[in-house]
Scaffold this motif. Sequence first.
Motif, PDB file in Angstrom:
ATOM      1  N   GLY A  42       4.847  14.285   7.733  1.00 42.03           N
ATOM      2  CA  GLY A  42       5.276  15.190   6.408  1.00 42.03           C
ATOM      3  C   GLY A  42       4.299  16.233   6.229  1.00 42.03           C
ATOM      4  O   GLY A  42       4.482  17.258   5.836  1.00 42.03           O
ATOM      5  N   THR A  43       2.983  16.077   6.559  1.00 43.45           N
ATOM      6  CA  THR A  43       1.971  17.237   6.307  1.00 43.45           C
ATOM      7  C   THR A  43       2.226  18.178   7.434  1.00 43.45           C
ATOM      8  O   THR A  43       2.290  19.281   6.967  1.00 43.45           O
ATOM      9  CB  THR A  43       0.684  15.927   6.739  1.00 43.45           C
ATOM     10  OG1 THR A  43       0.353  15.153   6.070  1.00 43.45           O
ATOM     11  CG2 THR A  43      -0.505  17.311   6.894  1.00 43.45           C
ATOM     12  N   GLN A  44       2.755  17.747   8.461  1.00 44.70           N
ATOM     13  CA  GLN A  44       3.123  18.988   9.529  1.00 44.70           C
ATOM     14  C   GLN A  44       4.096  19.843   9.002  1.00 44.70           C
ATOM     15  O   GLN A  44       3.993  20.897   8.826  1.00 44.70           O
ATOM     16  CB  GLN A  44       3.130  18.422  11.031  1.00 44.70           C
ATOM     17  CG  GLN A  44       3.323  19.698  11.990  1.00 44.70           C
ATOM     18  CD  GLN A  44       3.795  19.271  13.127  1.00 44.70           C
ATOM     19  OE1 GLN A  44       4.759  18.727  13.808  1.00 44.70           O
ATOM     20  NE2 GLN A  44       2.512  19.109  14.236  1.00 44.70           N
ATOM     21  N   ARG A  51       0.818  -1.348  -0.094  1.00 45.76           N
ATOM     22  CA  ARG A  51       0.029  -0.111   0.006  1.00 45.76           C
ATOM     23  C   ARG A  51       0.762   1.111  -0.214  1.00 45.76           C
ATOM     24  O   ARG A  51       0.597   2.078  -0.633  1.00 45.76           O
ATOM     25  CB  ARG A  51      -0.734  -0.030   1.199  1.00 45.76           C
ATOM     26  CG  ARG A  51      -1.917  -0.942   1.192  1.00 45.76           C
ATOM     27  CD  ARG A  51      -2.786  -1.179   2.326  1.00 45.76           C
ATOM     28  NE  ARG A  51      -1.965  -1.572   3.569  1.00 45.76           N
ATOM     29  CZ  ARG A  51      -2.306  -1.399   4.687  1.00 45.76           C
ATOM     30  NH1 ARG A  51      -3.191  -1.041   5.068  1.00 45.76           N
ATOM     31  NH2 ARG A  51      -1.284  -1.708   5.814  1.00 45.76           N
ATOM     32  N   SER A  52       1.964   1.339   0.669  1.00 44.87           N
ATOM     33  CA  SER A  52       2.914   2.327   0.863  1.00 44.87           C
ATOM     34  C   SER A  52       4.274   2.077   1.516  1.00 44.87           C
ATOM     35  O   SER A  52       4.204   0.949   2.256  1.00 44.87           O
ATOM     36  CB  SER A  52       2.248   3.479   1.810  1.00 44.87           C
ATOM     37  OG  SER A  52       2.964   4.675   1.639  1.00 44.87           O
ATOM     38  N   ASP A  53       5.108   2.940   1.460  1.00 47.83           N
ATOM     39  CA  ASP A  53       6.373   2.607   2.214  1.00 47.83           C
ATOM     40  C   ASP A  53       6.214   3.223   3.430  1.00 47.83           C
ATOM     41  O   ASP A  53       7.080   2.928   4.534  1.00 47.83           O
ATOM     42  CB  ASP A  53       7.679   3.213   1.389  1.00 47.83           C
ATOM     43  CG  ASP A  53       7.211   4.868   0.861  1.00 47.83           C
ATOM     44  OD1 ASP A  53       6.187   5.331   1.367  1.00 47.83           O
ATOM     45  OD2 ASP A  53       8.295   5.236   0.138  1.00 47.83           O
ATOM     46  N   ILE A  89      10.141  22.592  -0.988  1.00 43.55           N
ATOM     47  CA  ILE A  89      10.005  21.286  -1.557  1.00 43.55           C
ATOM     48  C   ILE A  89       9.480  20.294  -0.657  1.00 43.55           C
ATOM     49  O   ILE A  89      10.047  20.098   0.576  1.00 43.55           O
ATOM     50  CB  ILE A  89      11.868  20.912  -2.107  1.00 43.55           C
ATOM     51  CG1 ILE A  89      12.330  21.598  -3.046  1.00 43.55           C
ATOM     52  CG2 ILE A  89      11.761  19.262  -2.325  1.00 43.55           C
ATOM     53  CD1 ILE A  89      13.744  21.242  -3.487  1.00 43.55           C
ATOM     54  N   ASP A  90       8.601  19.702  -1.239  1.00 42.70           N
ATOM     55  CA  ASP A  90       7.922  18.690  -0.508  1.00 42.70           C
ATOM     56  C   ASP A  90       8.664  17.334  -0.736  1.00 42.70           C
ATOM     57  O   ASP A  90       8.405  16.641  -1.598  1.00 42.70           O
ATOM     58  CB  ASP A  90       6.427  18.535  -0.545  1.00 42.70           C
ATOM     59  CG  ASP A  90       5.895  17.288  -0.094  1.00 42.70           C
ATOM     60  OD1 ASP A  90       6.449  16.491   0.612  1.00 42.70           O
ATOM     61  OD2 ASP A  90       4.413  16.932  -0.196  1.00 42.70           O
ATOM     62  N   GLY A  91       9.763  17.214  -0.033  1.00 37.35           N
ATOM     63  CA  GLY A  91      10.553  16.202  -0.282  1.00 37.35           C
ATOM     64  C   GLY A  91      10.545  14.850   0.757  1.00 37.35           C
ATOM     65  O   GLY A  91      11.193  14.225   1.108  1.00 37.35           O
TER      66      GLY A  91
END
Length: 349
Positions: free
Chosen positions: A61-63, A8-10, A170-172
């Motif tokens: 990441g969102t925060q 589903r996701s990493d 950058i959303d890295g």
Amino acid sequence: MNPRIDLRSDTVTKPTAEMRRAMASAEVGDDVYGEDPTVRRLEERTAEMLGKEAGLLVTSGTQGNQVAVATHVLSGQEVITEAQAHIFYYEAAAVAAIAGAQIRPVQGRKGVLDAESVREAIRPVDVHQPKTALVSIENTHNRAGGTVTSANVLRAISEAAHQRKVLVHIDGARLFNAAVALNTPARELAGPADSVQVCLSKGLCAPVGSVLVGSKAFIEEARQWRKRLGGGMRQAGVIAAPGIVALTTMVDRLAEDHENARFLAQELGNLPGIGIDLETVQTNIVIADVAGTGLNAEQMCKRLAESGVLASAFGATLVRFVTHHDVNREDLIEAVNAASKIVQAVRVS
Ligand code: TLP
């Protein structure tokens, strides 16, 4: 069957034994007082890896993205993102709710923006129009299938933005995947941006957290936004310690996830009714269009789950598979076999 192969996701990766040991022995203090030495070490280390003055551990990441946007942008201003960027698509309208700004989605090519379209999207000075304050670039680009933006393109976009006094974030979340795929140091990708957010809890396997980096002045202000959003954590060294292990031991191995994604894409793409744009398979994400099988994404995911394989519905007929540390080549062969059986069964029924 209990689903065993989780694609589903990493984000589903579990901390390694070394991370758990680091958590148990981490030296800690109250980080809101700036007294957690392990958090400081993680922040300094990340800033150094990305060539920035300072770093800030955030909960997610969102925060990290939202603290960055709120720090850079005033209420009533505008943020340019790619049309399917995570910040626009998956952060519950936080740019509107928190910073009070609006997003201007700009269509990229397979998730990648270019300087010309960013230049065109920057607003002229006009009393009717919002002021463009920020461009956010997602590298790698999740919904486009993990596509990478090169250092040259990043530089050109940033130049176009900076000429008009527009800042660059950058959303890295998966910047290290981009660095490995491009064979470019992460600091070169981060270089032109005013702020960068990197996730420790995706392919790098740490249990929690992201780090936001930028200038000292930016991070000082960001620290207050983090507090305002409830992200001031106390003995956070237990979270930072596995993050340091993640940065030290888990970056280079991402190449293996990329090879596995390519293998999976090629094999799934050979199955009747499944379409995959191999050009977008540049890192650890594979997006398969299952329309030709006669199933929609939800139905395909349900049948895969019944065969022990988890994937994510990513659109009406799009299914996302993400490779990571906790799945190996044998697991992927099993996943392809499961998909093959499902596709055959639908064709004969
Ligand atoms: N992405 C998650 C989901 O939210 C879709 C995933 O499984 O891929 N930026 C990018 C590019 C991301 O892919 C994600 C997470 C984030 C930011 C947010 O990170 P978290 O989940 O830590 O808030």
